[in-house]
Design an enzyme around this catalytic site. Structure first.
Site, short mmCIF file in Angstrom:
data_model
loop_
_atom_site.label_atom_id
_atom_site.label_comp_id
_atom_site.label_asym_id
_atom_site.label_seq_id
_atom_site.Cartn_x
_atom_site.Cartn_y
_atom_site.Cartn_z
N ASN A 10 74.10 113.42 35.85
CA ASN A 10 75.45 113.35 36.40
C ASN A 10 75.65 111.92 36.89
OD1 ASN A 10 77.79 113.49 37.87
ND2 ASN A 10 76.97 114.83 39.48
N LYS A 12 78.26 110.57 38.09
CA LYS A 12 79.24 110.42 39.18
C LYS A 12 80.21 109.27 38.83
CE LYS A 12 75.83 112.48 42.16
NZ LYS A 12 75.25 112.64 43.47
N HIS A 96 80.57 120.76 42.17
CA HIS A 96 79.57 119.85 42.73
C HIS A 96 79.83 119.69 44.24
CE1 HIS A 96 77.36 116.20 43.65
NE2 HIS A 96 76.59 116.52 42.61
N GLU A 98 79.92 117.20 46.06
CA GLU A 98 80.87 116.13 46.41
C GLU A 98 82.31 116.59 46.20
OE1 GLU A 98 78.90 113.16 44.02
OE2 GLU A 98 77.21 113.30 45.41
N GLU A 167 71.71 122.56 44.27
CA GLU A 167 71.63 121.20 44.80
C GLU A 167 71.79 121.25 46.32
OE1 GLU A 167 72.68 118.26 41.38
OE2 GLU A 167 74.46 118.64 42.58
N GLY A 173 71.11 112.25 46.86
CA GLY A 173 71.28 110.83 47.13
C GLY A 173 70.49 110.32 48.34
N SER A 212 67.82 114.12 44.38
CA SER A 212 66.74 113.13 44.43
C SER A 212 65.61 113.38 43.42
CB SER A 212 66.18 113.03 45.85
OG SER A 212 67.19 112.59 46.75
N GLY A 233 71.12 112.62 39.45
CA GLY A 233 72.16 111.65 39.76
C GLY A 233 71.65 110.24 39.54
P1 13P Z 1 70.78 112.30 43.15
O1 13P Z 1 69.82 112.60 42.01
O2 13P Z 1 71.27 110.90 43.14
O3 13P Z 1 70.23 112.75 44.46
O4 13P Z 1 72.09 113.20 42.88
C1 13P Z 1 71.95 114.54 42.60
C2 13P Z 1 73.24 115.11 42.16
O5 13P Z 1 74.17 115.22 42.95
C3 13P Z 1 73.37 115.50 40.75
O6 13P Z 1 74.54 116.21 40.52
#
Ligand code: 13P
Length: 254
Positions: A10, A12, A96, A98, A167, A173, A212, A233
């Site tokens: 992803n 983003k 998601h 976010e 997640e 992140g 992560s 991510g």
């Molecule tokens: P990270 O791998 O950067 O922690 O993000 C995970 C994520 O939100 C994937 O959709």
């Protein structure tokens, strides 16, 4: 049984069309010949066409990170599943954290998006997961169960076209993933709940872990019995780190 592990990226709000082209130039040779895992990249909307073109002759699939539930109309700034299908998306990520937390998406809205995306023939990755506060209050299972039930309402018969991404919000992140056993416990719970929704199709769903994931922890995470893939991510933005995660998945499948 569910098929191959799904190793998904992803991106983003990262990578322009030109940067997308660059990424695939480096990435594709690194994963050449790997066909025992499914590989998916979800770029920002405007970079989807260059991603589709770059991956035309590969096993890599392209998806989107969001969509609206209407097919077309006066919905300024939105993109419909019909449009995603036409530009070559196979998957769409919905719900998601976010989207839920920064853009205020409710379970009801997420459910409409899931239904609409399935109607257009896209596969859906529905994201669920608790915040740190919810985990510390002992609400992890309640939150995940509610998000699953409301998000999947009315689509129980189509479970075979859904993947779930667990997640935990506190792991996204932050560089600190859930402990593999900690994630496994929630994944097992998710399969149990999916079994209650549709006992015939629950084991066709891949429940991915996200938060992560890096080359250094991917093996421990993917070795858990109920973890059927990862949604990556930050580590999916670099061709070599994402390729390493793909290779780890492939070796575990081999
Ligand atoms: P990270 O791998 O950067 O922690 O993000 C995970 C994520 O939100 C994937 O959709």
């Amino acid at each position: 049984m569910a098929e191959k592990l799904l190793i998904a990226g992803n991106w983003k709000m990262h990578k322009t069309p030109a940067q997308t082209e660059e990424f695939f130039k480096e990435f594709l040779p690194l994963i050449e010949g790997i066909n025992n895992v499914e590989i998916l990249i979800c770029p920002p909307f405007v970079s989807i066409p260059s991603a589709v073109e770059a991956t035309n002759n590969s096993y890599v699939k392209i998806g989107a990170q969001n969509c609206y539930f209407e097919k077309e109309g006066s919905f300024t700034g939105e993109v419909s599943p019909v449009m995603l299908k036409e530009v070559g998306c196979k998957y769409v990520i919905i719900g998601h954290s976010e989207r839920r937390h920064l853009f205020g998406e409710s379970d009801e809205l997420i459910n409409k998006k899931v239904i609409s995306a399935l109607e257009e023939g896209l596969k859906v990755i529905l994201c669920v997961g608790e915040t740190l506060q919810e985990r510390e209050s002992g609400l992890t299972f309640t939150v995940v169960e509610t998000q699953l039930k409301l998000g999947l309402s009315g689509v129980e018969d189509n479970l075979d076209r859904i993947e779930i991404a667990y997640e935990p919000v506190w792991a996204i992140g932050t560089g600190v993933p859930a402990q593999p056993e900690e994630a496994q416990e929630v994944h097992r719970f998710i399969y149990q709940k999916l079994g209650e929704l549709n006992p015939k199709k629950a084991d066709q769903v891949r429940v991915l872990y996200g938060g992560s994931v890096k080359p250094s922890n991917a093996e421990a995470i993917l070795s858990q019995p109920h973890i059927k893939g990862v949604l990556v991510g930050g580590a999916s933005l670099k061709p070599d780190s994402f390729a390493q995660i793909v290779r780890i998945g492939s070796q575990l499948s081999g």
